[in-house]
Motif scaffolding. Structure first.
Motif, PDB file in Angstrom:
ATOM      1  N   ASP B 119       0.763  -1.192   0.160  1.00  0.00           N
ATOM      2  CA  ASP B 119       0.176   0.389  -0.095  1.00  0.00           C
ATOM      3  C   ASP B 119       0.480   1.129   0.390  1.00  0.00           C
ATOM      4  O   ASP B 119       2.066   1.036   0.580  1.00  0.00           O
ATOM      5  CB  ASP B 119      -0.971   0.353   1.463  1.00  0.00           C
ATOM      6  N   LEU B 120       0.716   2.398  -0.753  1.00  0.00           N
ATOM      7  CA  LEU B 120       1.008   4.264  -0.190  1.00  0.00           C
ATOM      8  C   LEU B 120       0.481   4.632   0.509  1.00  0.00           C
ATOM      9  O   LEU B 120      -1.199   4.618   0.889  1.00  0.00           O
ATOM     10  CB  LEU B 120       0.157   4.532  -1.677  1.00  0.00           C
ATOM     11  N   CYS B 121       1.066   4.623   1.701  1.00  0.00           N
ATOM     12  CA  CYS B 121       0.529   5.452   2.960  1.00  0.00           C
ATOM     13  C   CYS B 121       0.175   6.523   2.463  1.00  0.00           C
ATOM     14  O   CYS B 121       1.582   7.187   1.752  1.00  0.00           O
ATOM     15  CB  CYS B 121       1.925   4.599   4.379  1.00  0.00           C
ATOM     16  N   THR B 122      -0.184   7.106   3.545  1.00  0.00           N
ATOM     17  CA  THR B 122      -0.261   8.692   3.976  1.00  0.00           C
ATOM     18  C   THR B 122       0.684   9.065   4.340  1.00  0.00           C
ATOM     19  O   THR B 122       1.530   8.383   4.781  1.00  0.00           O
ATOM     20  CB  THR B 122      -1.281   8.851   4.931  1.00  0.00           C
ATOM     21  N   GLY B 123       1.027  10.747   4.294  1.00  0.00           N
ATOM     22  CA  GLY B 123       2.609  11.074   4.243  1.00  0.00           C
ATOM     23  C   GLY B 123       3.155  11.186   3.534  1.00  0.00           C
ATOM     24  O   GLY B 123       3.398  11.059   2.658  1.00  0.00           O
ATOM     25  N   ARG B 124       4.198  12.091   3.810  1.00  0.00           N
ATOM     26  CA  ARG B 124       5.263  12.230   3.068  1.00  0.00           C
ATOM     27  C   ARG B 124       6.549  12.268   3.766  1.00  0.00           C
ATOM     28  O   ARG B 124       6.385  12.260   5.686  1.00  0.00           O
ATOM     29  CB  ARG B 124       5.313  13.044   2.790  1.00  0.00           C
ATOM     30  N   PRO B 125       8.033  11.602   3.440  1.00  0.00           N
ATOM     31  CA  PRO B 125       8.987  11.634   3.984  1.00  0.00           C
ATOM     32  C   PRO B 125       9.798  13.134   4.245  1.00  0.00           C
ATOM     33  O   PRO B 125       9.192  13.783   3.432  1.00  0.00           O
ATOM     34  CB  PRO B 125      10.193  10.800   3.263  1.00  0.00           C
ATOM     35  N   GLY B 126       9.898  13.500   5.747  1.00  0.00           N
ATOM     36  CA  GLY B 126      10.860  14.304   5.330  1.00  0.00           C
ATOM     37  C   GLY B 126      11.935  14.211   5.037  1.00  0.00           C
ATOM     38  O   GLY B 126      13.098  13.652   5.009  1.00  0.00           O
ATOM     39  N   ASP B 127      12.822  15.836   4.580  1.00  0.00           N
ATOM     40  CA  ASP B 127      13.967  15.219   3.691  1.00  0.00           C
ATOM     41  C   ASP B 127      15.133  16.526   4.885  1.00  0.00           C
ATOM     42  O   ASP B 127      15.445  17.970   4.746  1.00  0.00           O
ATOM     43  CB  ASP B 127      14.140  16.395   2.387  1.00  0.00           C
ATOM     44  N   PRO B 128      16.012  15.489   5.297  1.00  0.00           N
ATOM     45  CA  PRO B 128      16.700  15.603   6.475  1.00  0.00           C
ATOM     46  C   PRO B 128      17.778  16.575   5.767  1.00  0.00           C
ATOM     47  O   PRO B 128      18.805  17.357   6.898  1.00  0.00           O
ATOM     48  CB  PRO B 128      17.485  14.399   7.227  1.00  0.00           C
ATOM     49  N   PHE B 129      18.771  16.426   4.652  1.00  0.00           N
ATOM     50  CA  PHE B 129      19.700  16.628   4.465  1.00  0.00           C
ATOM     51  C   PHE B 129      19.434  18.531   3.521  1.00  0.00           C
ATOM     52  O   PHE B 129      20.397  19.006   3.610  1.00  0.00           O
ATOM     53  CB  PHE B 129      20.268  16.396   2.898  1.00  0.00           C
ATOM     54  N   ALA B 130      17.451  18.457   3.604  1.00  0.00           N
ATOM     55  CA  ALA B 130      17.210  19.953   2.601  1.00  0.00           C
ATOM     56  C   ALA B 130      16.794  21.380   3.527  1.00  0.00           C
ATOM     57  O   ALA B 130      16.652  22.224   3.369  1.00  0.00           O
ATOM     58  CB  ALA B 130      16.744  19.631   1.700  1.00  0.00           C
ATOM     59  N   SER B 131      16.459  20.238   4.320  1.00  0.00           N
ATOM     60  CA  SER B 131      15.527  21.294   5.072  1.00  0.00           C
ATOM     61  C   SER B 131      16.246  21.703   6.605  1.00  0.00           C
ATOM     62  O   SER B 131      15.817  20.474   7.393  1.00  0.00           O
ATOM     63  CB  SER B 131      14.253  21.466   4.934  1.00  0.00           C
ATOM     64  N   PRO B 132      16.686  22.919   7.964  1.00  0.00           N
ATOM     65  CA  PRO B 132      16.212  22.590   8.939  1.00  0.00           C
ATOM     66  C   PRO B 132      14.349  22.790   9.776  1.00  0.00           C
ATOM     67  O   PRO B 132      14.995  22.172  11.654  1.00  0.00           O
ATOM     68  CB  PRO B 132      16.347  24.398   9.153  1.00  0.00           C
ATOM     69  N   ASP B 133      13.969  22.600   8.884  1.00  0.00           N
ATOM     70  CA  ASP B 133      12.793  21.819   9.350  1.00  0.00           C
ATOM     71  C   ASP B 133      12.145  21.473   8.738  1.00  0.00           C
ATOM     72  O   ASP B 133      10.600  21.367   7.160  1.00  0.00           O
ATOM     73  CB  ASP B 133      11.873  22.943   9.526  1.00  0.00           C
ATOM     74  N   PRO B 134      11.913  19.807   8.553  1.00  0.00           N
ATOM     75  CA  PRO B 134      11.529  18.778   7.568  1.00  0.00           C
ATOM     76  C   PRO B 134      10.607  18.607   7.667  1.00  0.00           C
ATOM     77  O   PRO B 134       9.844  17.877   7.201  1.00  0.00           O
ATOM     78  CB  PRO B 134      12.479  17.543   7.704  1.00  0.00           C
ATOM     79  N   TYR B 135      10.397  18.652   9.554  1.00  0.00           N
ATOM     80  CA  TYR B 135       8.174  18.259   9.299  1.00  0.00           C
ATOM     81  C   TYR B 135       7.218  19.169  10.162  1.00  0.00           C
ATOM     82  O   TYR B 135       6.606  19.077  10.647  1.00  0.00           O
ATOM     83  CB  TYR B 135       8.981  17.329  11.032  1.00  0.00           C
ATOM     84  N   ASP B 136       7.689  20.004   9.025  1.00  0.00           N
ATOM     85  CA  ASP B 136       6.638  20.901   9.291  1.00  0.00           C
ATOM     86  C   ASP B 136       6.353  21.537  10.574  1.00  0.00           C
ATOM     87  O   ASP B 136       5.033  21.813  10.491  1.00  0.00           O
ATOM     88  CB  ASP B 136       5.433  20.948   8.293  1.00  0.00           C
ATOM     89  N   GLY B 137       6.930  21.973  11.317  1.00  0.00           N
ATOM     90  CA  GLY B 137       6.947  22.873  12.807  1.00  0.00           C
ATOM     91  C   GLY B 137       6.332  21.403  13.534  1.00  0.00           C
ATOM     92  O   GLY B 137       6.151  21.836  14.672  1.00  0.00           O
ATOM     93  N   HIS B 138       6.615  19.948  13.163  1.00  0.00           N
ATOM     94  CA  HIS B 138       5.706  18.920  14.254  1.00  0.00           C
ATOM     95  C   HIS B 138       7.154  18.386  14.763  1.00  0.00           C
ATOM     96  O   HIS B 138       7.313  17.242  15.128  1.00  0.00           O
ATOM     97  CB  HIS B 138       4.983  18.485  13.294  1.00  0.00           C
ATOM     98  N   ASP B 139       8.348  19.428  14.190  1.00  0.00           N
ATOM     99  CA  ASP B 139       9.613  17.999  14.591  1.00  0.00           C
ATOM    100  C   ASP B 139       9.603  17.335  16.214  1.00  0.00           C
ATOM    101  O   ASP B 139      10.081  16.367  16.083  1.00  0.00           O
ATOM    102  CB  ASP B 139      10.761  18.743  14.260  1.00  0.00           C
ATOM    103  N   GLU B 140       9.232  17.958  16.997  1.00  0.00           N
ATOM    104  CA  GLU B 140       9.737  17.085  18.356  1.00  0.00           C
ATOM    105  C   GLU B 140       8.870  15.981  18.373  1.00  0.00           C
ATOM    106  O   GLU B 140       8.657  15.075  18.994  1.00  0.00           O
ATOM    107  CB  GLU B 140       9.079  18.170  19.674  1.00  0.00           C
ATOM    108  N   ALA B 141       7.730  16.406  18.212  1.00  0.00           N
ATOM    109  CA  ALA B 141       6.204  15.358  18.062  1.00  0.00           C
ATOM    110  C   ALA B 141       6.742  14.304  17.284  1.00  0.00           C
ATOM    111  O   ALA B 141       6.838  13.173  18.257  1.00  0.00           O
ATOM    112  CB  ALA B 141       5.088  15.725  17.823  1.00  0.00           C
ATOM    113  N   ILE B 142       7.142  14.257  16.165  1.00  0.00           N
ATOM    114  CA  ILE B 142       7.441  13.893  15.319  1.00  0.00           C
ATOM    115  C   ILE B 142       8.672  12.520  15.893  1.00  0.00           C
ATOM    116  O   ILE B 142       9.175  11.487  15.666  1.00  0.00           O
ATOM    117  CB  ILE B 142       7.726  13.812  14.007  1.00  0.00           C
ATOM    118  N   ALA B 143       8.885  13.305  16.222  1.00  0.00           N
ATOM    119  CA  ALA B 143      10.865  12.857  17.121  1.00  0.00           C
ATOM    120  C   ALA B 143      10.613  11.744  18.396  1.00  0.00           C
ATOM    121  O   ALA B 143      10.742  10.769  18.228  1.00  0.00           O
ATOM    122  CB  ALA B 143      11.680  13.807  17.299  1.00  0.00           C
ATOM    123  N   ARG B 144       9.381  12.409  19.298  1.00  0.00           N
ATOM    124  CA  ARG B 144       9.383  11.120  20.085  1.00  0.00           C
ATOM    125  C   ARG B 144       8.344  10.139  19.674  1.00  0.00           C
ATOM    126  O   ARG B 144       8.364   9.043  20.187  1.00  0.00           O
ATOM    127  CB  ARG B 144       8.130  12.017  20.814  1.00  0.00           C
TER     128      ARG B 144
END
Lengths: 151, 348
Positions: B119-144
């Motif tokens: 299946d194609l899952c919902t969501g998109r990958p964050g690019d850790p190499f390209a952006s200081p904010d790869p998770y659209d402001g949700h970085d702490e929640a995503i990291a947890r």
């Protein structure tokens, strides 16, 4: 004025970035074109001093192998001494790399022996080898960007 | 023609071949068609395509967004072709977000090389190499969530879910030695010019072994920023790229995740992450052992970059990301090794 390999590669990078890239519609191919430009930039940065950096590195390794041959005993000492007196077989990059590999293999062997505390003044030899390896890494470091995939 | 340069016409033919395969696997599907086929950038070990499949079944219209993962001619690692599919199947329903895997096909008659479809899952990958904010402001929640899911993975009994067949699956211990030997072997095979810094790190690792883990765990093998999807509301929706999965010390994944090449610690301090991991796994994270695995991670990375160099040099791979990894990333990790060895007092 002679067109160098380095300048030629940089002009191809310009072409990919300014002319080819904007025309590519497929995201996958567009990203590949950008990365190809990055790869060519690295090649351009490497090409001018490619032989010099290897010749200098091989000479630096031979110097440390000579020190190690004095510090260590037996067959290894003899092989290190022979390598320290050797010279590069040619100036092709492939020849210099093959010789570099041969010398590095001996350096790894000597380093392992020094770490085990064998031979005279193993700590001095260990420190000399690490110092050499750090210098080699710095000299070979790419110059154009801090992170390999950085923008 | 290489797949890299697949034209619209070739893509259309590829879509038709996928449709033929799906029809073969789903005999009740009528009028099955595949469209919106596109290759996804970033799959450096396998080729990854997204597609839409539509058909009629029992008189009803059905539409599915799918992912097709096909063996690359060569990549960063030599993946066992059925490994990732089997892991997705085994971990379904175990609390780790993963896509549902549907079909594994090893016969090259269908698409020239083995592949599987999921299946194609919902969501998109964050690019850790390209952006200081790869998770659209949700970085702490995503990291947890990242650490919690890793803890959940560590708690799974690999034998109970049918993963004893993975590398080290029958072993009770000695994972550090097995894995170190494996990557040293890959270096021996692939290095055209030996890297004495990496060999020095291997000697240090062998001379200063870590304690055995509390239990053997399913190790993702490439658990890091960039290998998961997230949704706009800040949910980590799928963990992907399991082709290096094996059984081992769960701290191997933790150390890989904090490697400075793609550090999850950019988004959450390490101690907070480890607390989340400990809560989910029920295990204690031995900080000294984690330090051993951090150095191991740098050695493993160097071995992977070596395989990348070799694949491009031999012409087996034409992927630009593989070439760039091979030529550039080794320096980054050798510098990391030097820093870690200095921290440990191995370099005076």
């Amino acid at each position: 004025m002679r067109l160098t390999i380095e300048a030629s590669l940089r002009r191809i990078v310009d072409l990919l970035r300014d002319e080819v890239g904007p025309e590519v519609q497929t995201p996958f191919l567009a990203q590949s074109v950008r990365m190809a430009g990055g790869l060519l930039t690295i090649c351009a940065n490497w090409v001018d001093d490619a032989a010099a950096i290897r010749v200098e590195e091989n000479a630096a390794i031979r110097k440390v192998l000579a020190e190690a041959s004095v510090s260590l005993d037996g067959d290894l000492s003899a092989r290190l001494r022979a390598a320290s007196l050797s010279s590069d077989p040619g100036l092709r990059i492939s020849q210099l790399d093959a010789e570099n590999h041969r010398l590095r293999m001996l350096l790894v062997e000597a380093h392992g022996v020094a770490e085990r505390g064998e031979g005279a003044s193993p700590q001095v030899l260990d420190a000399a080898i690490w110092r050499l390896l750090e210098e080699i890494e710095l000299k070979r470091a790419q110059r154009e960007q801090a992170h390999p995939y950085g923008q | 023609m290489s797949d890299l340069a697949m034209s619209d016409l070739a893509m259309s033919g590829f879509a038709a071949r996928i449709a033929a395969y799906l029809t073969h696997r789903m005999p009740k599907a009528e009028g099955l068609a595949v469209d919106e086929l596109a290759r996804i950038y970033g799959g450096s070990s396998q080729e990854t395509y997204r597609l839409r499949a539509r058909w009629r079944e029992h008189g009803e219209a059905v539409e599915k967004r799918l992912i097709l993962r096909r063996d690359a001619p060569a990549g960063l690692v030599v993946a066992e072709r059925d490994l990732e599919f089997n892991v997705y199947r085994a971990l379904a329903g175990q609390g780790v977000p993963i896509p549902e895997a549907h079909f594994l096909e090893l016969d090259p008659v269908w698409l020239d090389r083995p592949f599987f479809i999921m299946d194609l899952c919902t969501g998109r990958p964050g690019d850790p190499f390209a952006s200081p904010d790869p998770y659209d402001g949700h970085d702490e929640a995503i990291a947890r969530q990242f650490w919690t899911h890793l803890g959940t993975l560590a708690a799974i009994d690999h034998r109970a879910v049918g993963l004893a067949g993975l590398r080290n699956g029958e072993a009770e211990g000695g994972f550090w030695s097995r894995e170190l030997g494996r990557w040293e072997g890959i270096l021996n095979e692939g290095e055209a010019v030996i890297e004495p810094i990496v060999r020095g790190a291997i000697r240090w690792l062998r001379g200063n072994p870590p304690p055995e883990p509390a239990k053997p765990a399913v190790v993702h093998g490439d658990y890091r920023s960039g290998n998961f999807l997230f949704t706009p509301d800040g949910r980590l929706s799928a963990i992907l790229d399991w082709e290096m999965c094996h059984i081992g010390d769960p701290l191997e994944d933790a150390a890989w995740a904090i490697d400075p090449f793609w550090p999850i610690t950019r988004h959450l301090p390490l101690e907070d992450g480890l607390s989340a991991w400990e809560a989910a796994s029920g295990l204690s994270a031995d900080r000294e052992a984690l330090d051993w695995w951090r150095l191991f991670a740098a050695v493993k990375a160097c071995a992977i970059w070596t395989t990348a160099e070799a694949a491009v040099q031999s012409g087996e791979s034409h992927e630009m990301i593989v070439a760039l990894s091979g030529i550039r990333a080794g320096h980054f990790h050798r510098k990391q090794i030097l820093a870690l060895l200095r921290e440990r007092g191995a370099i005076a």
